[in-house]
Design an enzyme around this catalytic site. Sequence first.
Site, mmCIF file in Angstrom:
data_model
loop_
_atom_site.group_PDB
_atom_site.id
_atom_site.type_symbol
_atom_site.label_atom_id
_atom_site.label_comp_id
_atom_site.label_asym_id
_atom_site.label_seq_id
_atom_site.Cartn_x
_atom_site.Cartn_y
_atom_site.Cartn_z
ATOM 1 N N ASP A 68 3.221 45.584 28.181
ATOM 2 C CA ASP A 68 3.539 44.174 27.951
ATOM 3 C C ASP A 68 3.645 43.404 29.262
ATOM 4 O O ASP A 68 4.693 42.817 29.580
ATOM 5 C CB ASP A 68 4.838 44.057 27.131
ATOM 6 C CG ASP A 68 4.713 44.751 25.784
ATOM 7 O OD1 ASP A 68 3.588 44.874 25.279
ATOM 8 O OD2 ASP A 68 5.746 45.189 25.242
ATOM 9 N N TYR A 85 17.621 50.439 21.336
ATOM 10 C CA TYR A 85 16.911 51.652 21.748
ATOM 11 C C TYR A 85 17.575 52.917 21.235
ATOM 12 O O TYR A 85 18.796 53.021 21.176
ATOM 13 C CB TYR A 85 16.849 51.738 23.279
ATOM 14 C CG TYR A 85 15.965 50.691 23.920
ATOM 15 C CD1 TYR A 85 14.591 50.650 23.664
ATOM 16 C CD2 TYR A 85 16.501 49.758 24.797
ATOM 17 C CE1 TYR A 85 13.784 49.695 24.267
ATOM 18 C CE2 TYR A 85 15.709 48.800 25.410
ATOM 19 C CZ TYR A 85 14.342 48.780 25.136
ATOM 20 O OH TYR A 85 13.544 47.832 25.724
ATOM 21 N N THR A 121 -7.335 34.004 6.279
ATOM 22 C CA THR A 121 -6.986 33.644 7.661
ATOM 23 C C THR A 121 -6.923 34.872 8.562
ATOM 24 O O THR A 121 -7.466 34.865 9.675
ATOM 25 C CB THR A 121 -5.639 32.891 7.685
ATOM 26 O OG1 THR A 121 -5.765 31.721 6.869
ATOM 27 C CG2 THR A 121 -5.241 32.495 9.090
ATOM 28 N N ILE A 166 -2.387 34.684 5.068
ATOM 29 C CA ILE A 166 -3.177 35.020 3.878
ATOM 30 C C ILE A 166 -4.445 35.777 4.291
ATOM 31 O O ILE A 166 -4.869 35.711 5.450
ATOM 32 C CB ILE A 166 -3.563 33.754 3.074
ATOM 33 C CG1 ILE A 166 -4.417 32.804 3.927
ATOM 34 C CG2 ILE A 166 -2.319 33.053 2.542
ATOM 35 C CD1 ILE A 166 -5.117 31.728 3.121
ATOM 36 N N ARG A 204 -0.735 43.156 16.877
ATOM 37 C CA ARG A 204 -0.953 41.743 16.562
ATOM 38 C C ARG A 204 0.034 41.206 15.518
ATOM 39 O O ARG A 204 0.252 40.015 15.425
ATOM 40 C CB ARG A 204 -2.405 41.561 16.110
ATOM 41 C CG ARG A 204 -2.794 40.194 15.618
ATOM 42 C CD ARG A 204 -2.631 39.127 16.690
ATOM 43 N NE ARG A 204 -3.015 37.825 16.172
ATOM 44 C CZ ARG A 204 -2.282 37.081 15.343
ATOM 45 N NH1 ARG A 204 -1.119 37.531 14.907
ATOM 46 N NH2 ARG A 204 -2.720 35.908 14.945
ATOM 47 N N LYS A 205 0.577 42.113 14.696
ATOM 48 C CA LYS A 205 1.506 41.694 13.631
ATOM 49 C C LYS A 205 0.968 40.516 12.827
ATOM 50 O O LYS A 205 1.598 39.472 12.701
ATOM 51 C CB LYS A 205 2.885 41.342 14.201
ATOM 52 C CG LYS A 205 3.575 42.504 14.884
ATOM 53 C CD LYS A 205 5.020 42.183 15.216
ATOM 54 C CE LYS A 205 5.731 43.313 15.909
ATOM 55 N NZ LYS A 205 5.265 43.564 17.286
HETATM 56 P P1 BMP Z 1 10.196 47.727 24.934
HETATM 57 O O1 BMP Z 1 10.100 49.264 24.895
HETATM 58 O O2 BMP Z 1 9.925 47.169 26.281
HETATM 59 O O3 BMP Z 1 11.447 47.210 24.291
HETATM 60 O O4 BMP Z 1 8.957 47.203 24.052
HETATM 61 C C1 BMP Z 1 8.838 47.467 22.696
HETATM 62 C C2 BMP Z 1 7.484 47.021 22.182
HETATM 63 O O5 BMP Z 1 7.383 47.333 20.802
HETATM 64 C C3 BMP Z 1 7.217 45.530 22.306
HETATM 65 O O6 BMP Z 1 5.839 45.354 22.594
HETATM 66 C C4 BMP Z 1 7.512 44.984 20.915
HETATM 67 O O7 BMP Z 1 6.699 43.872 20.596
HETATM 68 C C5 BMP Z 1 7.181 46.157 20.019
HETATM 69 N N1 BMP Z 1 8.002 46.239 18.792
HETATM 70 C C6 BMP Z 1 9.368 46.384 18.818
HETATM 71 O O8 BMP Z 1 9.978 46.459 19.877
HETATM 72 N N2 BMP Z 1 10.066 46.457 17.636
HETATM 73 C C7 BMP Z 1 9.471 46.391 16.419
HETATM 74 O O9 BMP Z 1 10.139 46.483 15.406
HETATM 75 C C8 BMP Z 1 8.070 46.259 16.382
HETATM 76 C C9 BMP Z 1 7.346 46.205 17.571
HETATM 77 O O10 BMP Z 1 6.029 46.115 17.518
#
Ligand code: BMP
Length: 268
Positions: free
Chosen positions: A38, A216, A100, A97, A92-93
């Site tokens: 990221d 985390y 799109t 619809i 991309r999440k």
């Molecule tokens: P980090 O380990 O730096 O917190 O990054 C986590 C990554 O996972 C980010 O790219 C975030 O968009 C993605 N993510 C998340 O953290 N939680 C979700 O529930 C879904 C994700 O895609």
Amino acid sequence: PTTLKTYGARAAAHPNATARRLLETMERKKTNLCVSVDVTKSADVLEVVRRVAPAVCMVKTHIDIIEDFTPALTAELARLADENDFVIFEDRKFADIGNTVSLQYSSGVHRIAEWSHMTNAHPLPGPGIITGLGVVGKPLGRALLLLAEMSSAGNLATGEYTRTAVRMAREAGRDWVVGFIAMGRVDEGGDADEDFLVLTPGVGLVAKGDKLGQQYRTPREVVYDSGCDVIIVGRGIYGVQGGAEAVLAEAEKYRAEGWKAYEERLSK
Ligand code: BMP
């Protein structure tokens, strides 16, 4: 259950080409680590990817955060993926619809379907989102994940929402929807030959969270306790102090932790 099978055995039985490639890579490289890159400049993305390549089965991108995007970046990512044996997952999440999302997936500046082996979608709009993405992705042998749960505090993807996401995936078929973003085995109670991948973000060995709601858990909690298949780590790896050398060393630390937890799980 899925959690007691090896990645290699699961690869051999999987109907989707991308899922097979991922599971084979995991077995071959002994890694269930996905690094989430990221960072916002093309050169920095490529630098991190080149560093962590030996330790990962997958690289996750957010292509829309790149400030200096050109198609040369995604071409080089695709080349690195083949050279270094990993899968590309554009996070991309999609959430619109069917009509799109098929345009967002195939077109625009990023042309995600051309280079990203796997992508993901929120089940929120209903099954049309899966079908719309499938029109583009299925003929290319791509794979889709549904966000059944999230790692962030206060998210709404819980309970009945999560159960409906799993039902939608089952109805779509594993040749296209290959699994979930989730915090644990949301797919329990399925057929014996059913095999969904569970990819899990919110993984860190040091920090417990950030200031914006991220939460985390350790690789062991995610892989051994919760039965997930792939750990997704972002800042814990590319954000480590000490430059490029330290990034690979940190990735290797997560790889080793994730793999140990998987091996212990197999003999649970
Ligand atoms: P980090 O380990 O730096 O917190 O990054 C986590 C990554 O996972 C980010 O790219 C975030 O968009 C993605 N993510 C998340 O953290 N939680 C979700 O529930 C879904 C994700 O895609």
